[in-house]
Design a protein around this motif. Sequence first.
Motif, mmCIF file in Angstrom:
data_model
loop_
_atom_site.group_PDB
_atom_site.id
_atom_site.type_symbol
_atom_site.label_atom_id
_atom_site.label_comp_id
_atom_site.label_asym_id
_atom_site.label_seq_id
_atom_site.Cartn_x
_atom_site.Cartn_y
_atom_site.Cartn_z
ATOM 1 N N PHE A 64 0.829 -1.205 0.000
ATOM 2 C CA PHE A 64 0.000 0.000 0.000
ATOM 3 C C PHE A 64 0.867 1.260 0.000
ATOM 4 C CE2 PHE A 64 -3.704 -2.271 2.404
ATOM 5 C CZ PHE A 64 -4.035 -2.934 1.236
ATOM 6 N N LYS A 65 1.923 1.251 0.813
ATOM 7 C CA LYS A 65 2.805 2.427 0.911
ATOM 8 C C LYS A 65 3.467 2.748 -0.419
ATOM 9 C CE LYS A 65 3.766 1.599 5.810
ATOM 10 N NZ LYS A 65 4.777 1.129 6.797
ATOM 11 N N HIS A 66 3.585 1.742 -1.286
ATOM 12 C CA HIS A 66 4.187 1.938 -2.599
ATOM 13 C C HIS A 66 3.121 1.999 -3.704
ATOM 14 C CE1 HIS A 66 7.649 0.546 -0.244
ATOM 15 N NE2 HIS A 66 8.406 1.102 -1.157
ATOM 16 N N ASN A 67 1.849 2.153 -3.288
ATOM 17 C CA ASN A 67 0.738 2.272 -4.238
ATOM 18 C C ASN A 67 0.591 1.048 -5.145
ATOM 19 O OD1 ASN A 67 0.050 4.881 -3.314
ATOM 20 N ND2 ASN A 67 1.620 5.784 -4.629
ATOM 21 N N ILE A 68 0.902 -0.110 -4.600
ATOM 22 C CA ILE A 68 0.778 -1.361 -5.344
ATOM 23 C C ILE A 68 -0.494 -2.078 -4.889
ATOM 24 C CG2 ILE A 68 1.794 -3.636 -5.759
ATOM 25 C CD1 ILE A 68 4.550 -2.294 -5.269
ATOM 26 N N PRO A 69 -1.431 -2.350 -5.793
ATOM 27 C CA PRO A 69 -2.651 -3.072 -5.400
ATOM 28 C C PRO A 69 -2.321 -4.501 -4.972
ATOM 29 C CG PRO A 69 -2.557 -2.822 -7.782
ATOM 30 C CD PRO A 69 -1.417 -2.021 -7.231
ATOM 31 N N VAL A 70 -3.129 -5.026 -4.047
ATOM 32 C CA VAL A 70 -2.849 -6.336 -3.457
ATOM 33 C C VAL A 70 -4.089 -7.226 -3.511
ATOM 34 C CG1 VAL A 70 -2.079 -7.602 -1.407
ATOM 35 C CG2 VAL A 70 -1.204 -5.288 -1.848
ATOM 36 N N VAL A 71 -3.867 -8.452 -3.961
ATOM 37 C CA VAL A 71 -4.841 -9.534 -3.836
ATOM 38 C C VAL A 71 -4.289 -10.475 -2.775
ATOM 39 C CG1 VAL A 71 -5.813 -11.559 -4.978
ATOM 40 C CG2 VAL A 71 -5.673 -9.371 -6.204
ATOM 41 N N SER A 72 -5.042 -10.703 -1.698
ATOM 42 C CA SER A 72 -4.539 -11.549 -0.609
ATOM 43 C C SER A 72 -5.486 -12.705 -0.323
ATOM 44 C CB SER A 72 -4.356 -10.739 0.677
ATOM 45 O OG SER A 72 -3.943 -11.595 1.737
ATOM 46 N N GLY A 73 -4.879 -13.898 -0.237
ATOM 47 C CA GLY A 73 -5.635 -15.080 0.153
ATOM 48 C C GLY A 73 -5.071 -15.743 1.387
ATOM 49 N N THR A 74 -4.135 -15.060 2.067
ATOM 50 C CA THR A 74 -3.573 -15.609 3.304
ATOM 51 C C THR A 74 -4.634 -15.583 4.397
ATOM 52 O OG1 THR A 74 -1.406 -14.742 2.700
ATOM 53 C CG2 THR A 74 -1.702 -15.423 4.982
ATOM 54 N N THR A 75 -4.782 -16.678 5.117
ATOM 55 C CA THR A 75 -5.728 -16.722 6.229
ATOM 56 C C THR A 75 -4.967 -16.735 7.545
ATOM 57 O OG1 THR A 75 -5.828 -19.138 6.071
ATOM 58 C CG2 THR A 75 -7.507 -17.894 4.891
ATOM 59 N N GLY A 76 -5.697 -16.516 8.639
ATOM 60 C CA GLY A 76 -5.089 -16.567 9.959
ATOM 61 C C GLY A 76 -4.527 -15.243 10.458
ATOM 62 N N TRP A 77 -4.762 -14.136 9.707
ATOM 63 C CA TRP A 77 -4.237 -12.825 10.118
ATOM 64 C C TRP A 77 -5.356 -11.797 10.281
ATOM 65 C CZ3 TRP A 77 -4.785 -8.285 7.152
ATOM 66 C CH2 TRP A 77 -5.356 -8.460 5.897
ATOM 67 N N LEU A 78 -6.604 -12.224 10.260
ATOM 68 C CA LEU A 78 -7.722 -11.307 10.092
ATOM 69 C C LEU A 78 -8.013 -10.418 11.294
ATOM 70 C CD1 LEU A 78 -10.229 -13.324 7.908
ATOM 71 C CD2 LEU A 78 -8.485 -11.683 7.248
ATOM 72 N N ASN A 79 -7.350 -10.627 12.413
ATOM 73 C CA ASN A 79 -7.461 -9.658 13.504
ATOM 74 C C ASN A 79 -6.964 -8.278 13.072
ATOM 75 O OD1 ASN A 79 -8.548 -11.499 15.293
ATOM 76 N ND2 ASN A 79 -6.575 -12.043 16.195
ATOM 77 N N ASP A 80 -6.113 -8.252 12.052
ATOM 78 C CA ASP A 80 -5.572 -6.988 11.542
ATOM 79 C C ASP A 80 -6.236 -6.551 10.235
ATOM 80 O OD1 ASP A 80 -3.644 -6.574 13.577
ATOM 81 O OD2 ASP A 80 -2.303 -8.026 12.631
ATOM 82 N N TYR A 81 -7.279 -7.247 9.817
ATOM 83 C CA TYR A 81 -7.898 -6.936 8.524
ATOM 84 C C TYR A 81 -8.428 -5.505 8.468
ATOM 85 C CZ TYR A 81 -11.314 -6.928 4.727
ATOM 86 O OH TYR A 81 -12.032 -6.595 3.611
ATOM 87 N N GLU A 82 -9.150 -5.077 9.494
ATOM 88 C CA GLU A 82 -9.718 -3.727 9.474
ATOM 89 C C GLU A 82 -8.627 -2.671 9.438
ATOM 90 O OE1 GLU A 82 -12.732 -2.840 8.940
ATOM 91 O OE2 GLU A 82 -13.469 -4.911 8.921
ATOM 92 N N LYS A 83 -7.521 -2.915 10.104
ATOM 93 C CA LYS A 83 -6.391 -1.980 10.033
ATOM 94 C C LYS A 83 -5.863 -1.893 8.612
ATOM 95 C CE LYS A 83 -3.866 -3.634 13.511
ATOM 96 N NZ LYS A 83 -2.714 -3.728 14.434
ATOM 97 N N ALA A 84 -5.758 -3.031 7.945
ATOM 98 C CA ALA A 84 -5.294 -3.033 6.559
ATOM 99 C C ALA A 84 -6.261 -2.272 5.655
ATOM 100 C CB ALA A 84 -5.121 -4.464 6.063
ATOM 101 N N VAL A 85 -7.548 -2.488 5.854
ATOM 102 C CA VAL A 85 -8.565 -1.782 5.065
ATOM 103 C C VAL A 85 -8.444 -0.277 5.271
ATOM 104 C CG1 VAL A 85 -11.045 -1.331 4.919
ATOM 105 C CG2 VAL A 85 -10.203 -3.682 4.897
ATOM 106 N N ASN A 86 -8.305 0.136 6.509
ATOM 107 C CA ASN A 86 -8.198 1.569 6.802
ATOM 108 C C ASN A 86 -6.942 2.181 6.194
ATOM 109 O OD1 ASN A 86 -10.605 1.577 8.241
ATOM 110 N ND2 ASN A 86 -9.604 1.155 10.202
ATOM 111 N N LEU A 87 -5.838 1.440 6.238
ATOM 112 C CA LEU A 87 -4.598 1.936 5.646
ATOM 113 C C LEU A 87 -4.720 2.074 4.136
ATOM 114 C CD1 LEU A 87 -1.978 -0.050 7.752
ATOM 115 C CD2 LEU A 87 -2.214 2.438 7.664
ATOM 116 N N CYS A 88 -5.408 1.128 3.506
ATOM 117 C CA CYS A 88 -5.629 1.208 2.066
ATOM 118 C C CYS A 88 -6.451 2.444 1.726
ATOM 119 C CB CYS A 88 -6.324 -0.057 1.571
ATOM 120 S SG CYS A 88 -6.626 -0.091 -0.221
#
Length: 243
Positions: A64-88
């Motif tokens: 995100f910091k480098h303006n690169i779009p991301v497709v993610s299928g990694t599971t097990g990290w979703l406690n931080d999902y909302e933070k990632a959404v907000n950063l995007c």
Amino acid sequence: MKIALLGYGRMGRAIEEIATERGHKIVLKISEDIDTYDLDKSEIDVAIDFSVPKAAFKNITTCFKHNIPVVSGTTGWLNDYEKAVNLCKEQGNCGFIYASNFSIGVNVFFELNEKLASMMKSLDEYSVEIEEIHHTKKLDAPSGTAITLAQQIIAKNPRLKDWQLDHPEKNEIPIYAKRIDDVHGTHTVSYKSSIDDIEIMHTAHSRKGFAKGAVIAAEWLKDKKGVFTMKDALSGILNSSEE
């Protein structure tokens, strides 16, 4: 399209194969953590993240910091999902799709699950449960796909409050997770009563379905800005099935 693969395990290699077949170029391959790499937006059109839970958030937000779009299928990290959404959203110049499962077949299965849950919500004599089976090297349990199935059912049925692995309380959906060698993924949603049972099931025969869906999502996401879902990426396919 120039693709960075964040995570180069079995899924990463399957994605590389499909992407190459579809005419794309893999310009970066990393095993887990993106920290040591200098990302250049001019050299990367989109990143596909199938890394590990401990690395996913950092991988995604570094892109995100480098303006690169991301497709993610990694599971097990979703406690931080909302933070990632907000950063995007704060970054404002990149796109993001997370999905618990990129398989086109599984996304059709999700549509069936929602429809069936709507039909069953008033039938109190039926109890619902979910079973998922994966290979023994899968790190998280239950699977992200099983959690998505449970969340869909809960959203349709006000009597159900949550899901629980193995030992549910009242008004919770039990999810049973099994780990067996060489199983790519089987998910079953069962409604059971004393009179009969109703089941829907999806069985994956290889990783190619997941890999193809991830590449299709990356093709769709390129040059888009904002937070999207796999349903957005497959809207043409899923909507055409309703006609």
